[in-house]
Design a protein around this motif. Sequence first.
Motif, short mmCIF file in Angstrom:
data_model
loop_
_atom_site.label_atom_id
_atom_site.label_comp_id
_atom_site.label_asym_id
_atom_site.label_seq_id
_atom_site.Cartn_x
_atom_site.Cartn_y
_atom_site.Cartn_z
N LYS A 87 2.07 1.94 -3.26
CA LYS A 87 0.79 2.21 -4.02
C LYS A 87 0.86 1.08 -5.16
CE LYS A 87 0.38 7.12 -3.42
NZ LYS A 87 1.09 7.20 -2.16
N ASP A 88 1.21 -0.16 -4.66
CA ASP A 88 1.18 -1.25 -5.73
C ASP A 88 -0.26 -1.92 -5.53
OD1 ASP A 88 1.48 -3.68 -7.21
OD2 ASP A 88 3.26 -4.17 -6.22
N THR A 89 -1.16 -1.31 -6.41
CA THR A 89 -2.72 -1.69 -6.29
C THR A 89 -2.86 -3.11 -6.91
OG1 THR A 89 -3.06 -0.96 -8.43
CG2 THR A 89 -3.41 0.49 -6.56
N ARG A 90 -2.10 -3.69 -7.66
CA ARG A 90 -2.26 -4.98 -8.22
C ARG A 90 -1.70 -6.01 -7.08
NH1 ARG A 90 0.15 -5.43 -14.41
NH2 ARG A 90 -1.37 -3.87 -15.46
N ALA B 193 -7.77 -4.48 -10.14
CA ALA B 193 -7.54 -3.72 -8.95
C ALA B 193 -8.26 -2.51 -8.85
CB ALA B 193 -5.85 -3.77 -8.91
N GLU B 194 -7.95 -1.80 -9.73
CA GLU B 194 -8.70 -0.55 -9.68
C GLU B 194 -10.13 -0.38 -9.59
OE1 GLU B 194 -6.11 -1.41 -11.92
OE2 GLU B 194 -4.93 -0.29 -10.90
N ILE C 86 -9.27 5.43 -4.39
CA ILE C 86 -8.20 4.40 -4.21
C ILE C 86 -7.16 4.76 -3.31
CG2 ILE C 86 -6.16 3.34 -5.70
CD1 ILE C 86 -8.06 3.35 -8.10
N THR C 87 -6.70 6.20 -3.29
CA THR C 87 -5.68 6.76 -2.32
C THR C 87 -6.18 6.51 -0.94
OG1 THR C 87 -5.03 8.26 -4.01
CG2 THR C 87 -4.61 8.80 -1.81
N PHE D 252 -4.67 -5.88 -4.60
CA PHE D 252 -5.59 -6.82 -5.01
C PHE D 252 -5.50 -8.29 -4.91
CE2 PHE D 252 -8.07 -8.23 -8.83
CZ PHE D 252 -9.41 -8.15 -8.45
N LEU E 91 -6.06 3.03 0.32
CA LEU E 91 -4.46 2.53 0.47
C LEU E 91 -4.06 3.11 1.69
CD1 LEU E 91 -3.11 2.79 -3.16
CD2 LEU E 91 -3.66 0.54 -2.01
N THR F 80 0.97 -1.27 -0.24
CA THR F 80 -0.05 0.07 0.03
C THR F 80 0.87 1.39 0.02
OG1 THR F 80 -0.26 -0.07 2.41
CG2 THR F 80 -1.92 -1.11 1.11
N LEU G 37 -10.67 -1.45 -5.51
CA LEU G 37 -10.19 -0.38 -4.62
C LEU G 37 -10.99 0.77 -4.56
CD1 LEU G 37 -6.45 -1.13 -4.74
CD2 LEU G 37 -7.91 -2.02 -2.98
#
Length: 270
Positions: A70-73, A107-108, A135-136, A76, A139, A67, A111
């Motif tokens: 900021k590695d959303t994948r 992911a996007e 998303i921010t 997820f 996270l 987090t 989130l």
Amino acid sequence: MSMRRAVFRLLSLPVVAAMCLGPVGAIAGAPAEDGLRPYRPLTAEVGAALTPPADLLDAAKQLRAATIAKDTRAVFAMMGDKVTIISSGLTPAARRDAERKGPWSHAEAALAEIGGYFMEGDLPVGGTVDPAARITQVLEMIADATEQPEWGRDPLVKGGFCTYRGVRWDAGAGATIDSGSRGIYVPAPTPVRDSAAAKAAVIGTLKPGHIYLQDELDGLPDGWRGVRLPSGRVGAVRDAQVRDPAVWGLCFLRNAKGGWSIAAFSSALL
């Protein structure tokens, strides 16, 4: 200031207690003060404290690192196909509710939808919020929740290991609480004093398994808050000894591969 500390300060603000029904004294014969009425605290089920297994601690550290990066994948990938969203207001006037969400294709999408449950305030002109802002938000919540978690159970997440101790209550049972009232509970019997001083007279005791009302008390220093006893009398209690029933955080469950997946998110919004 971290999100958790900011939310804790918000929840700790003094409020005007509501008119409630059913006198139940915390101490026998305690008289109600002028203008304050007795009330009956809400019965609450509080999740037990837990010691998490070592591999869960490792998973939580990996999640927090993802987090922050900021590695959303990666975040997820640590979520279950479906997750439970637990939401409540900041007051015990409404119970915490749970609903299942998902699955998501990427992911996007996941989130951004989950982040909407952590957005405070009114919608901007046009009635939409930028998905990137959602998303921010989520996270930041995950990073904060996994920084110094108070591991415990949440009665709304069966078998889950949560970064907080969850509380379940029936808002309509035993008390009438308006939307302006905020509550607290205690993990152990806790003295209430007539002023914010360690040696001040004890005027009552808060007991585990109940949600009590916060109230206003003039001149409270940092580290103390006002609480209204069931008798109607108002006193002071140390912040460190009480907890808020409205919580932010997340819960984990073991997955089919023997690892850990995020199974639930808990939010509390105005």
